[in-house]
Structure formats: C-alpha cells, structure tokens
Write an enzyme that holds these catalytic residues in place. Structure first.
Site, PDB file in Angstrom:
ATOM      1  N   ARG A 104       0.887  -1.184   0.000  1.00 48.82           N
ATOM      2  CA  ARG A 104       0.000   0.000   0.000  1.00 48.82           C
ATOM      3  C   ARG A 104       0.911   1.216   0.000  1.00 48.82           C
ATOM      4  O   ARG A 104       1.690   1.406   0.937  1.00 48.82           O
ATOM      5  CB  ARG A 104      -0.917  -0.012   1.226  1.00 48.82           C
ATOM      6  CG  ARG A 104      -1.664   1.275   1.420  1.00 48.82           C
ATOM      7  CD  ARG A 104      -2.802   1.173   2.406  1.00 48.82           C
ATOM      8  NE  ARG A 104      -3.921   0.456   1.844  1.00 48.82           N
ATOM      9  CZ  ARG A 104      -5.169   0.520   2.307  1.00 48.82           C
ATOM     10  NH1 ARG A 104      -5.450   1.248   3.365  1.00 48.82           N
ATOM     11  NH2 ARG A 104      -6.142  -0.165   1.740  1.00 48.82           N
ATOM     12  N   GLN A 106     -10.054  -3.923  -3.848  1.00 45.90           N
ATOM     13  CA  GLN A 106     -11.373  -3.403  -3.482  1.00 45.90           C
ATOM     14  C   GLN A 106     -12.382  -3.657  -4.601  1.00 45.90           C
ATOM     15  O   GLN A 106     -13.504  -4.109  -4.362  1.00 45.90           O
ATOM     16  CB  GLN A 106     -11.256  -1.897  -3.199  1.00 45.90           C
ATOM     17  CG  GLN A 106     -12.569  -1.254  -2.789  1.00 45.90           C
ATOM     18  CD  GLN A 106     -13.064  -1.765  -1.443  1.00 45.90           C
ATOM     19  OE1 GLN A 106     -12.325  -1.790  -0.475  1.00 45.90           O
ATOM     20  NE2 GLN A 106     -14.321  -2.190  -1.379  1.00 45.90           N
ATOM     21  N   ASP A 127     -17.063   7.325  -2.073  1.00 47.51           N
ATOM     22  CA  ASP A 127     -15.853   7.157  -1.267  1.00 47.51           C
ATOM     23  C   ASP A 127     -15.536   8.521  -0.655  1.00 47.51           C
ATOM     24  O   ASP A 127     -16.140   9.537  -1.034  1.00 47.51           O
ATOM     25  CB  ASP A 127     -14.696   6.639  -2.153  1.00 47.51           C
ATOM     26  CG  ASP A 127     -13.438   6.294  -1.339  1.00 47.51           C
ATOM     27  OD1 ASP A 127     -13.527   6.202  -0.096  1.00 47.51           O
ATOM     28  OD2 ASP A 127     -12.356   6.131  -1.951  1.00 47.51           O
ATOM     29  N   ARG A 136     -14.137  -8.725   0.945  1.00 49.54           N
ATOM     30  CA  ARG A 136     -12.695  -8.476   0.805  1.00 49.54           C
ATOM     31  C   ARG A 136     -11.902  -9.730   1.180  1.00 49.54           C
ATOM     32  O   ARG A 136     -10.864 -10.014   0.599  1.00 49.54           O
ATOM     33  CB  ARG A 136     -12.258  -7.286   1.686  1.00 49.54           C
ATOM     34  CG  ARG A 136     -12.804  -5.927   1.282  1.00 49.54           C
ATOM     35  CD  ARG A 136     -12.235  -5.463  -0.053  1.00 49.54           C
ATOM     36  NE  ARG A 136     -10.796  -5.515  -0.082  1.00 49.54           N
ATOM     37  CZ  ARG A 136      -9.981  -4.553   0.318  1.00 49.54           C
ATOM     38  NH1 ARG A 136     -10.488  -3.409   0.738  1.00 49.54           N
ATOM     39  NH2 ARG A 136      -8.663  -4.692   0.259  1.00 49.54           N
TER      40      ARG A 136
HETATM   41  N1   CP Z   1     -11.465  -0.350   1.921  1.00 49.02           N
HETATM   42  C1   CP Z   1     -10.198  -0.404   2.395  1.00 49.02           C
HETATM   43  O1   CP Z   1      -9.240  -0.605   1.666  1.00 49.02           O
HETATM   44  O2   CP Z   1     -10.099  -0.201   3.734  1.00 49.02           O
HETATM   45  P1   CP Z   1      -8.746  -0.074   4.570  1.00 49.02           P
HETATM   46  O3   CP Z   1      -8.169   1.282   4.258  1.00 49.02           O
HETATM   47  O4   CP Z   1      -9.211  -0.176   5.995  1.00 49.02           O
HETATM   48  O5   CP Z   1      -7.815  -1.162   4.177  1.00 49.02           O
HETATM   49  N1  NVA Z   2      -9.847   6.677  -1.442  1.00 50.27           N
HETATM   50  C1  NVA Z   2      -9.533   6.209  -0.110  1.00 50.27           C
HETATM   51  C2  NVA Z   2      -9.767   4.741  -0.036  1.00 50.27           C
HETATM   52  C3  NVA Z   2      -9.474   4.121   1.304  1.00 50.27           C
HETATM   53  C4  NVA Z   2      -9.730   2.635   1.306  1.00 50.27           C
HETATM   54  C5  NVA Z   2      -8.100   6.562   0.219  1.00 50.27           C
HETATM   55  O1  NVA Z   2      -7.228   6.390  -0.635  1.00 50.27           O
HETATM   56  O2  NVA Z   2      -7.847   7.039   1.335  1.00 50.27           O
END
Ligand code: CP
Ligand code: NVA
Length: 314
Positions: free
Chosen positions: A110, A140, A233, A301
């Site tokens: 991430r 996702q 979102d 998920r």
């Molecule tokens: N939806 C999602 O990716 O949530 P997290 O940020 O908690 O991993």
């Molecule tokens: N768009 C949001 C998604 C989190 C799962 C972010 O990047 O913070």
C-alpha cells in the site's frame, strides 16, 4: 478451480486482468465463500508460503483481510510498516525489492505513489499486489463487483452511480471492473475531479466490447436516477490531507443523502469501500439504511483476497 494464468503474476491494476481472468477470480471468490460457510475455513493451498505486506498508509480491511486470507489458506504473512523499514531512511525501493524477493514468495504493498509499485514490480522477481495506491485499488474492486453480483445477478442490467471524487483510486478500479463485465457506470463529479484520462479511455473500450456504458456527469441526480447501485468514497483520500478544505468545498454538492437516493430504484444498494466519513460523502441515515450493503461488501474483501492470493501464489 484456480485462475492458473495468474500464477506468479503481478496485480497492480484491474486492467492487468483479462475479462476471463476477472470473471474466473469472481467465480473462485464465490466458491471460497461457499466453502467458508460450509466449515472449510482453513485450506492448505499455499503450503507455508510467506507474503510480505508493506504498508505506507493506515489500513483496517486490506491489511486484515490479506493477513487472514493468507493464514486461512495455509500461508504466512509479515506485516511491515514502511516506517520501520530502511525505506523510511531513504533506502531505494529498487534495492528493497531485490532483497525482499530473496526472502519471501510475494509482496502486497500500500503506497502513496503508484510509481513506487511500478518500481517494486520492476525490480522484484516475486509477484507484487497493489494493496492501494493513489491511482488504483484493485483488491477493493474485486470485492465490489462480487457484491454487486450477489445482489443484482446480471451485471449487464446494472446501472452504477459513483458520486463524488471521480479521480479516486476506488472509483478508477471500480469503473474498469464494471465496464469489463458489461455494466453501466455514471460518474458524477465536479470539474477538475474527472477520472484519469488514460484509465477512462480503457474503461470506454471495455464498455464498447462488453455492451456496457460509462459516462461522466456533473449532476448527481442524473447519475443516481434509476440506479441499481450507489457508490461513494471519501472526499479526502489518504495523502490529500493538505487539500482538505478545498476538496470539501468542491465536493459538497455530491453528498449521498436521503434526498439524492430517492431518485434511485427502490431496491438500490448503497456501497462504500470504507472507512466512511458520515456527514461528508454520505449521511448516517443512508449508510445505516436497509439498502446499505457495506458490511457484506467488507466481508467480501476476505473471499476475494483468498482468490487472488491462491491464484497468484499457489
Ligand atoms: N477499503 C479499504 O481498503 O479499507 P482499509 O483502508 O481499511 O484497508
Ligand atoms: N480513497 C480512499 C480509499 C481508502 C480505502 C483513500 O485512498 O484514502
């Protein structure tokens, strides 16, 4: 049962998958969910393989679903906060990549910048999985299309309204997955928040081939009218905190609230990747309404993560 063509492959974007691979991953996710509910929660598919999870940002669902998925199918995971790696002290990603691939069997990351993932994938011989970047969130989107199919069965008859930030990572992956499977998606977003032009044109191509549809509209009502799915979102994604005030001002007409959802089909489903900011992109009454499927979506998920990990790393 597994998607054999994905073995040892990277998954950085939904566009890395063919239509067949996407369909097969979803089918596999349904099978794994069925097994899970029939008492086959623990399977030995990975034979002890070890997956590193590098996180530059916070996570609840992605981190936990990946760790649990890996453990439940017979592998092990190492959670590595980037802050505790030498990465935080300036060690290049390309060096980290060439060390990691000598220790572990795969990596999910991430990252703030999608470029970091591209570099990781270029230098690591092991498969690299996108656990969210500023550009896409493919894990996702897999759970999202699985959830839509659970409730609506035939994607070709589905109209999805994504309301909010059209450049959002979740919106990007969702529009690719929905159009690939023949669904329609309307993205209601203000000027300056349109999806990335290259990804949008890929989605348009998918729609042309699949019989789906994609459009950017300014008026949220136009997107939501007779929609089967309403998706939103956050307005301020991780890494965008400095733009918070401007984003809230620009996006305030795009809140998913009682007045807006009244334009959708009566049996519409409300979806959100979570975490949600109640009172910003969605109101409490909508996310807590009987139309909201966000908990089932979050559960999916886990099943989709298993399908991905099993297919890539088995
Ligand atoms: N939806 C999602 O990716 O949530 P997290 O940020 O908690 O991993
Ligand atoms: N768009 C949001 C998604 C989190 C799962 C972010 O990047 O913070």
């Amino acid at each position: 049962m597994f998607v054999n063509s994905l073995r040892n492959r990277d998954l950085l974007s939904i566009a890395d998958l063919s239509v067949e691979e996407l369909r097969s991953l979803i089918d596999l996710s349904f099978k794994l969910k069925e097994l899970y509910y029939n008492g086959l929660k623990y399977l030995n598919i990975l034979n002890g393989k070890i997956v590193a999870l590098i996180f530059e940002k916070h996570s609840t669902r992605t981190r936990i679903s990946l760790q649990v998925a890996i453990e439940q199918i017979g592998g092990r995971s190492l959670y590595l906060s980037s802050q505790e790696l030498q990465l935080a002290r300036g060690e290049p990603i390309k060096d980290t990549a060439r060390v990691l691939d000598r220790y572990v069997d795969g990596v999910a990351a991430r990252v703030y910048s999608h470029k970091s993932l591209l570099e990781l994938a270029e230098y690591a011989k092991i498969p690299v999985i996108n656990a969210l970047s500023d550009f896409e969130h493919p894990l996702q989107a897999l759970a999202d299309v699985m959830t839509i199919l659970e409730f609506k069965k035939d994607m070709k008859k589905v109209k999805v309204a994504f309301v909010g930030d059209g450049r959002d990572n979740v919106a990007h992956s969702l529009m690719l997955a929905v159009t690939m499977l023949g669904g329609s998606i309307y993205i209601a977003t203000p000027v300056g928040y349109e999806p990335d032009a290259r990804l949008y044109s890929i989605a348009k191509d998918y729609a042309e081939k699949s019989g789906g549809y994609i459009a950017i509209v300014r008026n949220p009502v136009e997107a939501v009218k007779d929609a089967d799915v309403i998706y939103t979102d956050v307005w301020v994604s991780m890494g965008q905190e400095a733009e918070r005030d401007k984003r809230i001002r620009d996006l305030k007409e795009y809140q998913v609230n009682k007045e807006l959802v009244a334009y959708a089909k009566k049996d519409y489903i409300f979806m959100h990747c979570l975490p949600a900011h109640r009172g910003e992109e969605v109101t409490e009454d909508v996310i807590e309404s009987p139309n909201s499927v966000v908990w089932q979506q979050a559960e999916n998920r886990l099943h989709t993560a298993k399908a991905v990990i099993a297919s890539i790393l088995r």
